[in-house]
Design a protein around this motif. Sequence first.
Motif, PDB file in Angstrom:
ATOM      1  N   PRO A   1       0.790  -1.243   0.000  1.00 48.18           N
ATOM      2  CA  PRO A   1       0.000   0.000   0.000  1.00 48.18           C
ATOM      3  C   PRO A   1       0.816   1.283   0.000  1.00 48.18           C
ATOM      4  CG  PRO A   1      -0.189  -1.175   2.102  1.00 48.18           C
ATOM      5  CD  PRO A   1       0.459  -2.103   1.150  1.00 48.18           C
ATOM      6  N   LYS A   2       1.935   1.301   0.694  1.00 46.79           N
ATOM      7  CA  LYS A   2       2.749   2.518   0.731  1.00 46.79           C
ATOM      8  C   LYS A   2       3.391   2.798  -0.633  1.00 46.79           C
ATOM      9  CE  LYS A   2       2.053   3.846   4.907  1.00 46.79           C
ATOM     10  NZ  LYS A   2       1.352   5.131   5.165  1.00 46.79           N
ATOM     11  N   ILE A   3       3.848   1.745  -1.294  1.00 49.33           N
ATOM     12  CA  ILE A   3       4.419   1.905  -2.634  1.00 49.33           C
ATOM     13  C   ILE A   3       3.334   2.341  -3.616  1.00 49.33           C
ATOM     14  CG2 ILE A   3       5.379   0.656  -4.614  1.00 49.33           C
ATOM     15  CD1 ILE A   3       7.193  -0.831  -2.753  1.00 49.33           C
ATOM     16  N   LEU A   4       2.150   1.761  -3.506  1.00 45.34           N
ATOM     17  CA  LEU A   4       1.046   2.133  -4.387  1.00 45.34           C
ATOM     18  C   LEU A   4       0.692   3.611  -4.215  1.00 45.34           C
ATOM     19  CD1 LEU A   4      -1.110   1.302  -6.430  1.00 45.34           C
ATOM     20  CD2 LEU A   4      -2.565   0.632  -4.501  1.00 45.34           C
ATOM     21  N   GLU A   5       0.636   4.074  -2.977  1.00 44.34           N
ATOM     22  CA  GLU A   5       0.351   5.487  -2.700  1.00 44.34           C
ATOM     23  C   GLU A   5       1.451   6.389  -3.270  1.00 44.34           C
ATOM     24  OE1 GLU A   5      -0.191   8.420   1.220  1.00 44.34           O
ATOM     25  OE2 GLU A   5      -0.062   6.242   1.473  1.00 44.34           O
ATOM     26  N   TYR A   6       2.683   5.973  -3.063  1.00 45.92           N
ATOM     27  CA  TYR A   6       3.856   6.709  -3.570  1.00 45.92           C
ATOM     28  C   TYR A   6       3.836   6.760  -5.100  1.00 45.92           C
ATOM     29  CZ  TYR A   6       8.885   6.906  -4.879  1.00 45.92           C
ATOM     30  OH  TYR A   6      10.112   7.184  -5.458  1.00 45.92           O
ATOM     31  N   TYR A   7       3.537   5.640  -5.731  1.00 46.47           N
ATOM     32  CA  TYR A   7       3.513   5.547  -7.189  1.00 46.47           C
ATOM     33  C   TYR A   7       2.461   6.494  -7.772  1.00 46.47           C
ATOM     34  CZ  TYR A   7       3.920   2.993 -11.690  1.00 46.47           C
ATOM     35  OH  TYR A   7       4.144   2.633 -12.996  1.00 46.47           O
ATOM     36  N   ASN A   8       1.285   6.509  -7.162  1.00 44.63           N
ATOM     37  CA  ASN A   8       0.227   7.414  -7.616  1.00 44.63           C
ATOM     38  C   ASN A   8       0.623   8.875  -7.421  1.00 44.63           C
ATOM     39  OD1 ASN A   8      -1.519   5.353  -8.436  1.00 44.63           O
ATOM     40  ND2 ASN A   8      -2.400   5.121  -6.393  1.00 44.63           N
ATOM     41  N   LEU A   9       1.383   9.152  -6.373  1.00 39.31           N
ATOM     42  CA  LEU A   9       1.840  10.514  -6.103  1.00 39.31           C
ATOM     43  C   LEU A   9       2.833  10.993  -7.159  1.00 39.31           C
ATOM     44  CD1 LEU A   9       2.135  13.015  -4.173  1.00 39.31           C
ATOM     45  CD2 LEU A   9       3.957  11.718  -3.027  1.00 39.31           C
ATOM     46  N   VAL A  10       3.842  10.181  -7.451  1.00 36.06           N
ATOM     47  CA  VAL A  10       4.906  10.623  -8.359  1.00 36.06           C
ATOM     48  C   VAL A  10       4.442  10.696  -9.809  1.00 36.06           C
ATOM     49  CG1 VAL A  10       6.740   9.764  -6.843  1.00 36.06           C
ATOM     50  CG2 VAL A  10       5.843   8.276  -8.647  1.00 36.06           C
ATOM     51  N   LYS A  11       3.351  10.010 -10.123  1.00 33.53           N
ATOM     52  CA  LYS A  11       2.818  10.077 -11.491  1.00 33.53           C
ATOM     53  C   LYS A  11       2.349  11.482 -11.855  1.00 33.53           C
ATOM     54  CE  LYS A  11       1.316   5.269 -12.060  1.00 33.53           C
ATOM     55  NZ  LYS A  11       0.132   4.371 -12.157  1.00 33.53           N
ATOM     56  N   HIS A  12       2.144  12.330 -10.864  1.00 32.02           N
ATOM     57  CA  HIS A  12       1.703  13.698 -11.112  1.00 32.02           C
ATOM     58  C   HIS A  12       2.874  14.651 -11.346  1.00 32.02           C
ATOM     59  CE1 HIS A  12      -2.500  12.858 -10.276  1.00 32.02           C
ATOM     60  NE2 HIS A  12      -2.145  12.200  -9.201  1.00 32.02           N
ATOM     61  N   ARG A  13       4.083  14.188 -11.128  1.00 30.50           N
ATOM     62  CA  ARG A  13       5.249  15.057 -11.320  1.00 30.50           C
ATOM     63  C   ARG A  13       5.519  15.263 -12.816  1.00 30.50           C
ATOM     64  NH1 ARG A  13       7.865  15.818  -6.511  1.00 30.50           N
ATOM     65  NH2 ARG A  13       9.648  16.785  -7.542  1.00 30.50           N
ATOM     66  N   PRO A  14       5.853  16.479 -13.219  1.00 32.48           N
ATOM     67  CA  PRO A  14       6.161  16.740 -14.634  1.00 32.48           C
ATOM     68  C   PRO A  14       7.269  15.840 -15.167  1.00 32.48           C
ATOM     69  CG  PRO A  14       5.867  18.810 -13.463  1.00 32.48           C
ATOM     70  CD  PRO A  14       5.855  17.733 -12.421  1.00 32.48           C
ATOM     71  N   SER A  15       8.269  15.534 -14.339  1.00 31.83           N
ATOM     72  CA  SER A  15       9.379  14.695 -14.797  1.00 31.83           C
ATOM     73  C   SER A  15       8.896  13.300 -15.165  1.00 31.83           C
ATOM     74  CB  SER A  15      10.467  14.597 -13.715  1.00 31.83           C
ATOM     75  OG  SER A  15       9.945  14.022 -12.521  1.00 31.83           O
ATOM     76  N   TYR A  16       7.948  12.755 -14.400  1.00 35.57           N
ATOM     77  CA  TYR A  16       7.396  11.435 -14.713  1.00 35.57           C
ATOM     78  C   TYR A  16       6.595  11.485 -16.016  1.00 35.57           C
ATOM     79  CZ  TYR A  16       4.576   7.223 -14.577  1.00 35.57           C
ATOM     80  OH  TYR A  16       3.976   6.031 -14.923  1.00 35.57           O
ATOM     81  N   LYS A  17       5.785  12.515 -16.152  1.00 38.72           N
ATOM     82  CA  LYS A  17       4.940  12.635 -17.340  1.00 38.72           C
ATOM     83  C   LYS A  17       5.775  12.738 -18.607  1.00 38.72           C
ATOM     84  CE  LYS A  17       1.157  14.861 -14.811  1.00 38.72           C
ATOM     85  NZ  LYS A  17       0.366  16.099 -14.629  1.00 38.72           N
ATOM     86  N   ILE A  18       6.905  13.444 -18.540  1.00 34.61           N
ATOM     87  CA  ILE A  18       7.756  13.629 -19.718  1.00 34.61           C
ATOM     88  C   ILE A  18       8.584  12.378 -20.014  1.00 34.61           C
ATOM     89  CG2 ILE A  18       9.750  14.915 -20.612  1.00 34.61           C
ATOM     90  CD1 ILE A  18       8.637  17.370 -19.097  1.00 34.61           C
ATOM     91  N   ALA A  19       9.194  11.809 -18.984  1.00 36.16           N
ATOM     92  CA  ALA A  19      10.129  10.696 -19.185  1.00 36.16           C
ATOM     93  C   ALA A  19       9.437   9.346 -19.344  1.00 36.16           C
ATOM     94  CB  ALA A  19      11.114  10.628 -18.018  1.00 36.16           C
ATOM     95  N   ILE A  20       8.268   9.178 -18.707  1.00 40.09           N
ATOM     96  CA  ILE A  20       7.614   7.867 -18.693  1.00 40.09           C
ATOM     97  C   ILE A  20       6.142   7.947 -19.066  1.00 40.09           C
ATOM     98  CG2 ILE A  20       7.028   5.873 -17.262  1.00 40.09           C
ATOM     99  CD1 ILE A  20       9.466   6.543 -15.519  1.00 40.09           C
TER     100      ILE A  20
END
Length: 265
Positions: free
Chosen positions: A217-236
């Motif tokens: 659950p903590k990784i899932l919460e973290y993963y959903n959080l970082v998906k909103h970062r511009p760096s994630y959106k651009i690179a992945i």
Amino acid sequence: MQLYHHPYSLDSQKVRMALEEKGIDYTSYHVNPLTGKNMSVDFFRMNPSAKLPVFQNGAHVIYRAIDIIQYLDRLAVHLSGEIPAVNTEVHQWMQKVDAWNPKMFTLTHTPVKYRAFVSKFIRRVLIARMAEAPDLASMYHVKLREAYETEDKVKDPEIMKQSEEELSKLLDDVEAQLSKTKYLAGDEFSPADSMFIPILARITLLDLDEEYISCRPKILEYYNLVKHRPSYKIAIGKYFNGWKKYRSLFKTSFFLCVRTLLRRP
């Protein structure tokens, strides 16, 4: 500054996230390893390992993702003129993440027919390059031997089991850490996160979220959080949404099929 990479290369994703987080401008060059572009003579002369990514800043050429990211950290400090506090925890997590090699995990979770098809094609490319560049033949031969060795390893269930166990141990450690901090090395996003997030993206690409992510659950919460970062959106992110998720894979498959047809008598 130039970065030679591919959108689905895990190590390339690590470096691209770090570049975007630092706001460093660079020129992007796509090199598709599935079509043997990383084996071209010019690229091989620059990087005999043929691995991605490759980062070049003038005469300075760096190959390993962790080395590139640490170089970017030093570069960002030089450009800003600020001297940040030393965070040993960031470096420890970077080393821990870097210690897990995703290659065998990825190969063992790739359908056999696709894996065999690409492997055979790459071996043909290597043999052709030996004839094209005799001065590099010995180094191409090393890569050819590695290709055969990889084929043997991927058939070994013990190697597959070891890779899966190492990944599970890493994820368990991350889960424990995220119960105490927002990000891997504290409450601020760091290069350690840039290195770890692409591992989660690889798990998603292989359609293994339920087995490795959703159950933590903590990784899932973290993963959903970082998906909103511009760096994630651009690179992945932009390569994992809708039709863009399949465009690079389709182009690769089409290229390989055409090359195979052209070789038939």
